[in-house]
Write an enzyme that holds these catalytic residues in place. Structure first.
Site, PDB file in Angstrom:
ATOM      1  N   ASP A  16     -28.983  12.360  23.233  1.00 13.03           N
ATOM      2  CA  ASP A  16     -30.215  11.773  22.275  1.00 13.03           C
ATOM      3  C   ASP A  16     -30.181  13.287  21.332  1.00 13.03           C
ATOM      4  OD1 ASP A  16     -31.717  10.666  20.487  1.00 13.03           O
ATOM      5  OD2 ASP A  16     -33.359  10.399  22.063  1.00 13.03           O
ATOM      6  N   ASP A 110     -27.512   8.769  16.131  1.00 10.04           N
ATOM      7  CA  ASP A 110     -27.819   9.822  16.921  1.00 10.04           C
ATOM      8  C   ASP A 110     -28.109   9.609  18.390  1.00 10.04           C
ATOM      9  OD1 ASP A 110     -30.290   8.040  16.714  1.00 10.04           O
ATOM     10  OD2 ASP A 110     -31.478   9.648  16.337  1.00 10.04           O
ATOM     11  N   GLU A 111     -27.620   8.646  18.958  1.00  5.64           N
ATOM     12  CA  GLU A 111     -27.693   8.386  20.512  1.00  5.64           C
ATOM     13  C   GLU A 111     -26.855   7.535  20.764  1.00  5.64           C
ATOM     14  OE1 GLU A 111     -31.263   6.506  22.338  1.00  5.64           O
ATOM     15  OE2 GLU A 111     -31.977   5.721  20.345  1.00  5.64           O
TER      16      GLU A 111
END
Length: 362
Positions: A16, A110-111
């Site tokens: 993350d 983003d993860e």
């Protein structure tokens, strides 16, 4: 009869990025470093797509209205999002993941989850997580947090444990105790409304949740009861699914009291519009079909949908379309206990695949 061998426990990493959009802006614009920063619309009815850690200290969060964010932090600096840049950085990061495993399940820009059980690198899952974080820092100038465990549920919880720029490993021996100590609000899938319902039932921690049997949880939470039953024991059988596309983004709210008046119904749709718009902003998504879901006091459920001529993702259009779909169902003759909005027919990078126990050494 020869029994099939038991498959080895999984080794799962959840990566993350730390305040991704805001961190990219601070990286590219040194004058913004150290300032409370929000990525998103600065208009009164805009939505915060991401907040820097400096802004989070004031309570500013993603999916929050810009007006609320400004009240919490008068010195907040707003910058417009640059999704082309975020997508390019996201591709860089996914290229780093691919050095260690082909089993990558992106959740957003983003993860992502990574299954490194059979990684060709020969490294432990912990060593892989450390190497990925180091490469991200060196090659992008950004930081990432990682959770390492034997399933997706625990890996995701672990990645949030030592943020920002942290690493947390939850081994099979530590898994049950790790879950028992957590507040139920930390569980993936337990939002504020569900957490409040659990609190009324005397369930505040993972240990409290584990103490309730399956029948009790199914009685009070329906189909989700089985998930809560397993999660409280650190069990999650979901595999990491590479490049799984997202088909829709939705949010719904169950109200403590049934809604009848028009103003209350519009207000009841606001949280869903905020949540969907915020999610779309973070992932660079837009969609053409808006679906309204409502549930009456007698649990009768109704859905209405409309496909728009062009993709949308902003809160104002989502809310306006939801209100238009609601209009033919008014006036309400009996109370409404649940309202939700879903955006589908998605376009954007988040909807496309990228160029989507004991003795286990983690």
């Amino acid at each position: 009869m020869t029994l099939a061998p038991t498959p080895p426990p999984r080794k799962v990493i959840h990566i993350d990025m730390d305040a991704f959009y805001a961190s990219v802006e601070q990286r590219d614009h040194p004058a913004l470093r150290g300032l409370p920063l929000a990525v998103g619309g600065s208009r009164e009815r805009g939505v915060v797509a991401a907040a820097s850690y400096e802004a989070r200290r004031f309570g500013v969060r993603s999916a929050m209205s810009s007006a609320t964010a400004r009240r919490l932090c008068p010195a907040l600096v707003f910058v417009p999002p640059r999704f082309d840049v975020y997508k390019a950085v996201s591709r860089q990061i996914r290229d780093i993941f691919a050095r260690y495993t082909p089993l990558i399940e992106p959740l957003s820009l983003d993860e992502a989850y990574l299954d490194v059980t059979a990684s060709p690198s020969g490294l432990t899952a912990t060593a892989i997580a450390q190497a990925i974080r180091a490469s991200i820092r060196q090659e992008t100038g950004l930081t990432a947090s990682a959770g390492v465990s034997y399933n997706k549920f625990l890996a995701k919880l672990a990645s949030d444990q030592n943020k920002p720029d942290g690493l947390c490993v939850v081994t099979p021996r530590k898994g049950p105790a790790f879950v028992e100590a957590l507040p139920v609000g930390r569980f993936h899938g337990v939002g504020p409304v569900t957490a409040a319902r659990m609190h009324k039932l005397g369930i505040f921690t993972g240990a409290d949740l584990r103490a309730r049997d399956l029948a009790f949880l199914q009685e009070h939470f329906g189909k989700a009861g089985e998930y809560y039953h397993l999660a409280a024991r650190g069990i999650d059988h979901r595999p990491v699914r590479a490049d799984r596309p997202r088909k829709s983004v939705g949010s719904e709210s169950t109200f403590p009291e049934d809604l009848v008046e028009h103003e209350a119904l519009v207000a009841g749709l606001l949280p869903a519009a905020d949540a969907v718009a915020g999610h779309c902003a973070r992932q660079g998504l837009a969609g053409r079909t808006v679906t309204l879901k409502l549930r009456y006091a007698d649990f009768r459920q109704v859905t209405r949908a409309r496909t728009l001529p062009a993709p949308i993702a902003d809160r104002e259009t989502l809310l306006a379309t939801g209100v238009e779909l609601l209009a033919p169902l008014e006036p309400v003759t009996q109370g409404i206990r649940l309202l939700g909005l879903t955006l589908s027919n998605l376009t954007g990078d988040g909807d496309d695949p990228p160029d989507g126990q004991l003795g286990l050494e983690l």
